[in-house]
Design a protein around this motif. Structure first.
Motif, short mmCIF file in Angstrom:
data_model
loop_
_atom_site.label_atom_id
_atom_site.label_comp_id
_atom_site.label_asym_id
_atom_site.label_seq_id
_atom_site.Cartn_x
_atom_site.Cartn_y
_atom_site.Cartn_z
N ASP A 1 -87.51 -29.38 -25.72
CA ASP A 1 -87.22 -30.14 -26.93
C ASP A 1 -85.97 -29.56 -27.58
OD1 ASP A 1 -87.40 -31.01 -29.82
OD2 ASP A 1 -89.16 -32.03 -29.02
N VAL B 1 -85.75 -37.25 -32.42
CA VAL B 1 -86.56 -36.91 -31.25
C VAL B 1 -85.60 -36.81 -30.08
CG1 VAL B 1 -88.46 -37.58 -29.74
CG2 VAL B 1 -88.56 -38.15 -32.18
N LEU C 1 -95.26 -37.23 -25.72
CA LEU C 1 -94.67 -36.69 -26.94
C LEU C 1 -95.78 -36.58 -27.98
CD1 LEU C 1 -92.29 -36.03 -28.93
CD2 LEU C 1 -92.13 -38.50 -29.34
N GLN D 1 -92.87 -31.29 -32.98
CA GLN D 1 -92.96 -32.17 -31.82
C GLN D 1 -93.01 -31.33 -30.56
OE1 GLN D 1 -88.84 -34.12 -31.08
NE2 GLN D 1 -88.91 -33.81 -33.30
N VAL E 1 -93.03 -31.84 -26.16
CA VAL E 1 -92.85 -32.74 -25.03
C VAL E 1 -93.45 -32.09 -23.77
CG1 VAL E 1 -90.87 -33.97 -25.92
CG2 VAL E 1 -90.50 -31.85 -24.68
#
Length: 394
Positions: A106, A125, A140, A204, A206
Motif C-alpha cells: 500500500d 487508495v 481491500l 487500509q 491490501v
C-alpha cells in the motif's frame, strides 16, 4: 529498503556496510554520497538528515536486487557497523532473502489538516505490486473511525466494529502486474459527519485475494445499494525501484484535530435519609453529542469521571470500575475522591454512563459532593458550565 541512522552528539557519524555475505544472493546499490571499496560501503549521515533537539536522524535508501541465478528462498547476510570519531563501533547483522511471487504494498501515507464537520474528504487508495509475478484480484480492507462515513460501492461490504468504526471490505477484480501502480480515480469520498471529534486514522490493507487472511472478527458485513463499483486503475509506467518508504501492505490517512461539537453533562444526585441509614446515589456523565469522544487511536478509555462524596458520609464498598484516588495526607474531614472508569474507547452520543455508590450517613451537616469528568477529552466541550454537578444527602 531504508537504513535509518540516528546520532546524538557523535562526531562524523557514519555506517559501514559489509556486503560479503550477499555474494550470489543479492546486489545492493547505494546513494552517491556513499563510498564503495570492494565489498565494503561507507555512508555518512545523509545530507537530508533532520536535527531534532540535538539528535540527527537520516535515511540511506538501499536498493536490493536478486543476484543473477538466485532462486526463491536464497538467503544471505548484511553486516553494518555504526560508528563516529571517538565513539565505539557497534555492529549488527541483517538477513536478506530472495522471494518470488506477488507482493502487494500500500502506498498511501498522508496527513490532512483543517478538516471540518460537513466536509467531504477524498481518501486516496493506491497500491503497487512489488513482486515478480502478477496478482489476480485483491482484497481491500479499510477502517473509518466513528463519525466518518465512506461512499458506497457495489463490490464492497460494510460493518461496524465494537468502537463504532465503519469497516469496509472490498473485492477488487483485475490484473496487477509487477511494478505497476494502481489507484482509485478521484479517491474515496468520505463524509466528515457530526459525530467526528478529535484526530482520526483511516487505515487500509491490501492482500492478494487468493491468499487473503480471515475477515475482520466481530463485524457483520453487509452489502449496500450502490450505482458503481470500486476499481483500481493503472497509473504511469511500471516502477523499476519501489520507493524506500513503501514497505508494508498497510496504509493510512491521518486526520489531525477535527474540532467537532459536543457536550458532556455531569449527572449528580439528591437523596434523603437519617443518620445511620445507607443510601444509594447514582452518578456519572451523559454525552449529549453530537460529537463522540474516541480514544481508540490513543488506546485510552473515555468517559471516566471523579466522584467526591458529600461530607459526613462513608462509602460502604467500591463499585466495579471505581477506586479511591485521594491523597492519604489529606485530613479525614476532607472527603477523598473516587475515580471511575469510562464505558470504553468511545462514549457514544445520547448515552449515559453511571455508577451507584452506597453511602452510610454519619451526619447531615456536611457540604455537598460533586461529580465531574476526569479529563476534558479531546478538549473542553462546548458547554463547560454543566461539567460539574452536586451530590447531596439530606
Amino acid at each position: 529498503m531504508p537504513l535509518t541512522l540516528t546520532s546524538t552528539g557523535a562526531s562524523q557519524p557514519r555506517v559501514t556496510i559489509d556486503l560479503t555475505g550477499l555474494a550470489g544472493v543479492a546486489t545492493a546499490a547505494f546513494p552517491d554520497f556513499c563510498v564503495t571499496q570492494g565489498t565494503s560501503v561507507t555512508c555518512p549521515m545523509p545530507p537530508t538528515a533532520i536535527d531534532e533537539f540535538g539528535t540527527l536522524t537520516g535515511t540511506v535508501p538501499v536498493v536490493f536486487r536478486p543476484a543473477p541465478g538466485a532462486l526463491d528462498g536464497a538467503s544471505g547476510t548484511l553486516d553494518y557497523t555504526a560508528l563516529g570519531d571517538q565513539t565505539e563501533a557497534y555492529t549488527q547483522q541483517a538477513t536478506v532473502t530472495v522471494r518470488s511471487g506477488p507482493g502487494l504494498l500500500d502506498t498511501v501515507n498522508g496527513t490532512v489538516t483543517g478538516v471540518e464537520v460537513g466536509d467531504t474528504l477524498p481518501v486516496p487508495v493506491a497500491v503497487v505490486n512489488a513482486g515478480d509475478q502478477p496478482v489476480v484480484d485483491l482484497r481491500l480492507t479499510m477502517r473509518f473511525p466513528v463519525g466518518l462515513v465512506p461512499a458506497s460501492y457495489r463490490n464492497c461490504r460494510y460493518g461496524t466494529d465494537r468502537v463504532l468504526a465503519t469497516v469496509v471490505v472490498c473485492t477488487v477484480r483485475g490484473m496487477f502486474a509487477p511494478g505497476q501502480r494502481h489507484e482509485l480515480r478521484g479517491a474515496l469520498a468520505t463524509t466528515v459527519g457530526p459525530a467526528t471529534l478529535g484526530s482520526k486514522r483511516i487505515t487500509q490493507v491490501v492482500q492478494p485475494l487468493a491468499s487473503a487472511g480471515p475477515l475482520p472478527s466481530g463485524v457483520k458485513l453487509k452489502s449496500r445499494d450502490a450505482d458503481r463499483g470500486l476499481r483500481l486503475r493503472p497509473v504511469g509506467a511500471a516502477l523499476d525501484v519501489i520507493p524506500a518508504e513503501v514497505t508494508r501492505a498497510e496504509g493510512q490517512t491521518y486526520l489531525r484535530g477535527v474540532h467537532g461539537a459536543f457536550d458532556i453533562v455531569a449527572k449528580g444526585a439528591t437523596v434523603t435519609g437519617a443518620v445511620g441509614d445507607t443510601v444509594r446515589v447514582t452518578v456519572g456523565l451523559r454525552n449529549k453529542g453530537p460529537g463522540v469522544p474516541d480514544g481508540s487511536l490513543s488506546g485510552e478509555s473515555v468517559g471516566a469521571f471523579v466522584f467526591v462524596p458529600p461530607a459526613g458520609v462513608t462509602v460502604q464498598a467500591a463499585p466495579p470500575g471505581c477506586w479511591l484516588s485521594g491523597d492519604e495526607e489529606e485530613p479525614e474531614t476532607v472527603p477523598a475522591p473516587w475515580y471511575c472508569n469510562g464505558p470504553g474507547s468511545v462514549f457514544p452520543a445520547g448515552t449515559t454512563h453511571k455508577v451507584g455508590f452506597d453511602l452510610r450517613i454519619d451526619s447531615l451537616s456536611g457540604a455537598p459532593g460533586t461529580v465531574q469528568p476526569f479529563q476534558r477529552y479531546p478538549r473542553v466541550d462546548d458547554k463547560p458550565n454543566n461539567d460539574i454537578a452536586p451530590v447531596t444527602v439530606s
